[in-house]
Write an enzyme that holds these catalytic residues in place. Sequence first.
Site, PDB file in Angstrom:
ATOM      1  N   ASP A   1       0.833  -1.199   0.000  1.00  0.00           N
ATOM      2  CA  ASP A   1       0.000   0.000   0.000  1.00  0.00           C
ATOM      3  C   ASP A   1       0.865   1.246   0.000  1.00  0.00           C
ATOM      4  O   ASP A   1       2.052   1.205   0.354  1.00  0.00           O
ATOM      5  CB  ASP A   1      -0.941   0.012   1.209  1.00  0.00           C
ATOM      6  CG  ASP A   1      -0.215   0.207   2.530  1.00  0.00           C
ATOM      7  OD1 ASP A   1       0.791  -0.513   2.758  1.00  0.00           O
ATOM      8  OD2 ASP A   1      -0.637   1.060   3.335  1.00  0.00           O
TER       9      ASP A   1
ATOM     10  N   GLU B   1       0.101  -1.041   5.648  1.00  0.00           N
ATOM     11  CA  GLU B   1       1.164  -0.634   6.577  1.00  0.00           C
ATOM     12  C   GLU B   1       1.119   0.856   6.847  1.00  0.00           C
ATOM     13  O   GLU B   1       1.378   1.310   7.963  1.00  0.00           O
ATOM     14  CB  GLU B   1       2.536  -1.032   5.999  1.00  0.00           C
ATOM     15  CG  GLU B   1       3.711  -0.834   6.967  1.00  0.00           C
ATOM     16  CD  GLU B   1       4.366   0.537   6.911  1.00  0.00           C
ATOM     17  OE1 GLU B   1       5.232   0.826   7.751  1.00  0.00           O
ATOM     18  OE2 GLU B   1       4.002   1.348   6.013  1.00  0.00           O
TER      19      GLU B   1
END
Length: 413
Positions: free
Chosen positions: A83, A178
Amino acid sequence: MTNKQHIIDRFISYVKIDTQSDPNSNSTPSTKKQWDLANKLVDELKAIGMQEVTIDEHAYVMATLPANVPHTVPVIGFVSHFDTTPDFSGTNVNPQIIEDYDGKDIVLNEEKDIVLSSEYFEDLQQYKGQTIITTDGTTLLGADDKAGITEIMTAMEYLIDNPEIPHGKIRVCFTPDEEIGRGAHKFDVEKFGAEWAYTMDGSQIGELEYENFNAAQAVVRIEGKSVHPGYAKDRMINSMYIAQDFINSLPRLETPEHTEDRQGFFHLSSIKGDVEETVLEYIIRDHDRTHFEARKKMMKDLGNDICAQYERDCVQIEIKDQYFNMREKVEPVMYIVDLAQEAMEAVDVKPIIKPIRGGTDGAQLSFMGLPCPNIFAGGHNFHGKYEYVPVESMQKAAEVIMKLAELTAKKYE
């Protein structure tokens, strides 16, 4: 030596896929578009010859490189996240490749006069003569952490194609979310099955980190009393003024803009208020656990003092711990840091060992039973339009991974 153009092509194929996470979502992954890259990684892992390739219902991708030595070697792992931060756009990333960088300013976007200044961003100077990948000035790049994924994938492919390099069993994992602090929340440590691991998620070449902030989030709700201002004398209590007192009573120089290295801070990240109610959002950070607990107590004591001053329960403070300093979990197994340092030196990378002024999946994983120091991925200026990554740094990171695998196998002969 890893193929330079192959790394460039792989990295660009990842960053062109929008994988921005969303802190306001309760799902995992927090955005559907993260599945686009997760599924691509599954296909690619299978294509390069990795074994036991899996993806679970939360988009955690895992795979195995089987050992090629007869003796028993601890299983080690490598982890990166796919991400990108919600802080800046990751849509329609259009990377620019600057070959044989001349050390001067890089024009990212001529039309909008956006320039990557070599004077302001001094780290650029150390990459003179190298190949730099930048943004076009309108989005972030996504080297955080698609550079890490590129390096892990490249290293695994190289080890498969060069079986003469000895290594034990290696596990890899690519995670969602994350950037919103949830990358390890649904990580199945038991399924991963590694004795220790490394996140490839650091910044400049050479970084090796095994300590990070202890972190907490604080929400301060301040209750006032709204009365018509024409009749407010001795009746109105303006919550915004109380909030001002609260803010000014915390140590003014213990904020992010005045601290460095291992110095902790209180960071006021949001204010929303009116006369009736004001809400302050803080993050609390400190590398030292004792100082960290003292910061939380200071904030609560301040709230109690203000309540006593106004003779009413006007300040409510909710503090939630987010993650802790991985150092206390890594220090008992410091040989895993020593191995990383040795691997760097073996491929002519000078280790830069320093504390992380932030968090990492490695911190949460370390407290989940998987000691997990952090190794450089090579990028700079994360979370914004000035982000860039030298290709040679990604090459070196891939070489560090391969050397770590080799050194671990030899250590346990």
